[in-house]
Design an enzyme around this catalytic site. Sequence first.
Site, short mmCIF file in Angstrom:
data_model
loop_
_atom_site.label_atom_id
_atom_site.label_comp_id
_atom_site.label_asym_id
_atom_site.label_seq_id
_atom_site.Cartn_x
_atom_site.Cartn_y
_atom_site.Cartn_z
N HIS A 106 34.60 28.20 -0.87
CA HIS A 106 35.55 29.06 0.10
C HIS A 106 37.06 29.23 -0.27
O HIS A 106 37.43 27.98 -0.40
CB HIS A 106 34.99 28.78 1.57
CG HIS A 106 35.49 29.74 2.39
ND1 HIS A 106 36.89 29.78 2.79
CD2 HIS A 106 34.86 30.86 3.09
CE1 HIS A 106 37.09 30.78 3.85
NE2 HIS A 106 36.07 31.35 4.07
N ASP A 141 39.66 29.36 1.55
CA ASP A 141 40.28 28.23 2.48
C ASP A 141 40.07 26.85 1.96
O ASP A 141 41.05 25.94 2.02
CB ASP A 141 40.18 28.61 3.90
CG ASP A 141 40.75 29.86 4.52
OD1 ASP A 141 41.42 30.37 3.85
OD2 ASP A 141 39.88 30.47 5.35
N LYS A 142 38.89 26.63 1.74
CA LYS A 142 38.68 25.23 1.22
C LYS A 142 39.22 24.85 -0.17
O LYS A 142 39.45 23.87 -0.46
CB LYS A 142 37.21 25.12 1.38
CG LYS A 142 36.55 24.76 2.73
CD LYS A 142 36.94 23.37 3.41
CE LYS A 142 37.39 23.59 4.71
NZ LYS A 142 38.15 22.34 5.02
N GLU A 152 51.43 22.84 1.33
CA GLU A 152 50.32 24.13 1.86
C GLU A 152 50.29 24.93 0.52
O GLU A 152 50.85 24.74 -0.33
CB GLU A 152 51.41 25.06 2.79
CG GLU A 152 51.84 24.28 3.91
CD GLU A 152 50.72 23.91 5.07
OE1 GLU A 152 49.76 24.41 5.01
OE2 GLU A 152 51.24 23.13 5.89
N GLU A 169 57.02 20.07 1.98
CA GLU A 169 58.20 19.28 2.04
C GLU A 169 57.50 17.83 1.80
O GLU A 169 56.58 17.40 2.12
CB GLU A 169 58.73 18.94 3.39
CG GLU A 169 59.33 20.30 4.00
CD GLU A 169 58.10 21.23 4.41
OE1 GLU A 169 58.24 22.52 4.10
OE2 GLU A 169 57.38 20.75 5.18
N LYS A 192 28.84 30.24 2.97
CA LYS A 192 29.11 30.11 4.37
C LYS A 192 27.72 29.84 4.99
O LYS A 192 26.94 30.55 4.41
CB LYS A 192 30.02 31.22 5.01
CG LYS A 192 31.27 31.52 4.38
CD LYS A 192 31.99 32.64 5.18
CE LYS A 192 32.58 32.20 6.57
NZ LYS A 192 33.19 33.44 7.19
N PHE A 234 26.78 39.48 -3.03
CA PHE A 234 27.74 38.75 -2.87
C PHE A 234 28.10 38.25 -4.38
O PHE A 234 27.83 36.87 -4.66
CB PHE A 234 27.66 37.58 -1.76
CG PHE A 234 28.81 36.52 -1.45
CD1 PHE A 234 30.12 36.87 -2.08
CD2 PHE A 234 28.53 35.77 -0.92
CE1 PHE A 234 31.00 35.98 -1.80
CE2 PHE A 234 29.51 34.73 -0.29
CZ PHE A 234 30.93 35.02 -0.93
N ASP A 287 38.81 37.00 -1.44
CA ASP A 287 39.83 36.87 -0.33
C ASP A 287 40.61 35.61 -0.31
O ASP A 287 40.32 34.51 -0.93
CB ASP A 287 38.67 36.42 1.00
CG ASP A 287 39.13 36.75 2.31
OD1 ASP A 287 40.27 36.95 2.54
OD2 ASP A 287 38.41 36.25 3.22
N ALA A 288 42.00 36.03 0.05
CA ALA A 288 42.89 35.07 -0.24
C ALA A 288 42.69 33.84 0.94
O ALA A 288 42.02 33.78 1.73
CB ALA A 288 44.27 35.69 0.40
N ARG A 310 43.02 26.69 7.56
CA ARG A 310 42.44 27.79 8.50
C ARG A 310 40.87 27.59 8.93
O ARG A 310 40.32 28.33 9.48
CB ARG A 310 42.44 28.99 7.53
CG ARG A 310 43.89 29.71 7.48
CD ARG A 310 43.86 31.16 7.23
NE ARG A 310 43.05 31.52 6.21
CZ ARG A 310 43.40 32.72 5.68
NH1 ARG A 310 44.00 33.59 5.93
NH2 ARG A 310 42.78 33.02 4.30
N LYS A 311 40.62 26.33 8.52
CA LYS A 311 39.32 26.06 8.98
C LYS A 311 39.13 24.69 9.87
O LYS A 311 38.38 23.76 9.35
CB LYS A 311 38.17 25.65 7.58
CG LYS A 311 37.78 27.22 6.90
CD LYS A 311 37.14 28.12 7.97
CE LYS A 311 36.87 29.44 7.41
NZ LYS A 311 38.17 30.21 7.40
N LYS A 329 48.43 16.64 4.28
CA LYS A 329 49.30 15.96 5.17
C LYS A 329 49.36 14.45 4.91
O LYS A 329 48.01 14.00 4.84
CB LYS A 329 49.25 16.15 6.59
CG LYS A 329 49.77 18.01 7.10
CD LYS A 329 49.25 18.02 8.52
CE LYS A 329 49.47 19.29 8.92
NZ LYS A 329 49.13 19.55 10.22
N LYS A 355 51.40 11.91 9.51
CA LYS A 355 51.10 13.01 10.35
C LYS A 355 50.05 12.53 11.34
O LYS A 355 49.04 12.49 10.67
CB LYS A 355 50.88 14.28 9.73
CG LYS A 355 52.55 14.79 8.92
CD LYS A 355 52.92 14.25 7.75
CE LYS A 355 54.01 15.11 7.18
NZ LYS A 355 54.82 14.30 6.03
N ASP A 381 48.66 14.57 13.40
CA ASP A 381 47.81 15.60 13.33
C ASP A 381 46.50 15.19 12.51
O ASP A 381 45.40 15.45 12.97
CB ASP A 381 48.05 16.83 12.29
CG ASP A 381 49.09 17.86 13.49
OD1 ASP A 381 49.03 17.69 14.72
OD2 ASP A 381 49.74 18.67 13.02
#
Length: 399
Positions: A17, A19-20, A45, A58, A177, A241, A249-250, A255-256, A276, A280, A282
Site C-alpha cells: 500500500h 502509505d505503507k 517523512e 530532521e 487492503k 485492480f 495513489d500517493a 497515515r495508517k 521516528k 520520540k 509517540d
Amino acid sequence: MSRSSFLFTSESVSEGHPDKVSDRISDTVVDLFLSKDPYARVACETLTTTNLVVLAGEIRGQGIMDTDGNWAPGVEAEIEAAVRAAVRDIGYEQDGFHWETFEFINRLHGQSADIAVGVDAAGDKDEGAGDQGIMFGYASNETPELMPATLQYSHNILKRLADVRHAGEKRLEPDAKSQVTIQYEDGKPVRATSIVLSTQHAKGMTQQQVADLVKPHILAVLPEGFTDENTVWHINPTGIFEIGGPDGDAGLTGRKIIVDTYGGASPHGGGAFSGKDPTKVDRSAAYACRYLAKNVVAAGLADRCTIQISYAIGVAKPQSIHVDLHGTGKGAVNEAVLETNILGLIGGATPRAIREHLGLNKPIYARTAAYGHFGRAPDVDGGFGWEKVDLVDKLKALA
C-alpha cells in the site's frame, strides 16, 4: 454498561500500500542511522508517488551529519541504496514505480537546536520527552496474540497473501487492503459477517479469477468455522485492480496509525510511529503502553486493558497514568493499584528508562512498518521486544 453483543470492523493494508511503502522507507532510514549511532535522532517523512520518492525531516547523529549540516562521506549514497533495496524487497518492478528507476530526492536536514537543547540530558536533568502528547496501549484476550480479533485477522489475511506472492505467485501484486467484520456475543468474537479484500493483480485477470485465487488463503488464516453461508464476501469489489501502489495513489508516512495499532478497538493518541527514533515518545511510550497492557491481560488480571500515559516536551517524568480494565478486572489488582505501581516496573516510564528496558536503541524498525506494530512475536535480536510477557509474575505480586 458496555454492550456485549455487536458487530465490529477493522481494516489492514499490505506492505505494498502506498502509505505503507512510505512507512517502510522512513523506518529503513531510522534503522540505517541507528546502525551508525544508537543514539541518533531521526524524524523522517516520506512521500511516494508515480516514479518518485521524497524524504524530508530532521536528523542528528555521529557518523551521519555534522553540526553544520554536512553529510558524512558516503552517507547520502547509503540512504538511497537502502531506500531502493526496501522498495525492491516489497516487490515493486512496475512501469509506474520501479525500485531501480524512480526519482529519489533527499531533503533530510539537521535537527532544530531548540528541540535538541530541550530534550537532551544535561547536568542533573534527565533526557526529556521529544514532544508532548498522549499515548495508549491496549490488549484483549480474544486472540492468542492478545489483540482485537478484527484487526489480527485482517493482518493475517494480508500477511498470508504477501507470503504467497514472495514465494512466487506472480498473479498477485504488492498493493492490497483487507477488512473484517465480526459478530460478538457476550463480548467474544463468534463469526465473520463480512470479509472485504482488494488486491492488486496481474493484467487480464477477471474478478472471479482473483476471488478463486485468494479465498482459500483467507480461509486458511481464519479459525475453523468462523465463516458460514451467511458471511458476505467482497473480493475486489471495483472489479479490476491492476494499477496500484504509489503509481495509483500517493503515499505518506504516518497515515495508517489505526492499522498500526488496534484497528479502532482502543483510543489513539494521534502520533504516528514510523520514521521516528525511540527518543520520540509517540513511538517508544506507545510501545511501553502496549507492553504494560499486554502483561496485565497475560497475567490474568483482566480480559481487556487500556493504558494511557502523557508527556510534556523536555520533561522526563510522565504527566499522568490512566488504567482502564473495562469492567473485566479480576481479583484485588484493580485500576487504582495498577496506576500506583505499574510505571515502576519500567523505571518510571521516562523516555530513557523505556528505551533501556525494551532495548529500543537498535535497528529493529523496518520490520514493524507493515502488518501491525503489535501482536507480533518477539525477535531474538530485540525486535518487537514490547510484545514480551515478562512482567506477569511482578504484576500478580501486586495483589
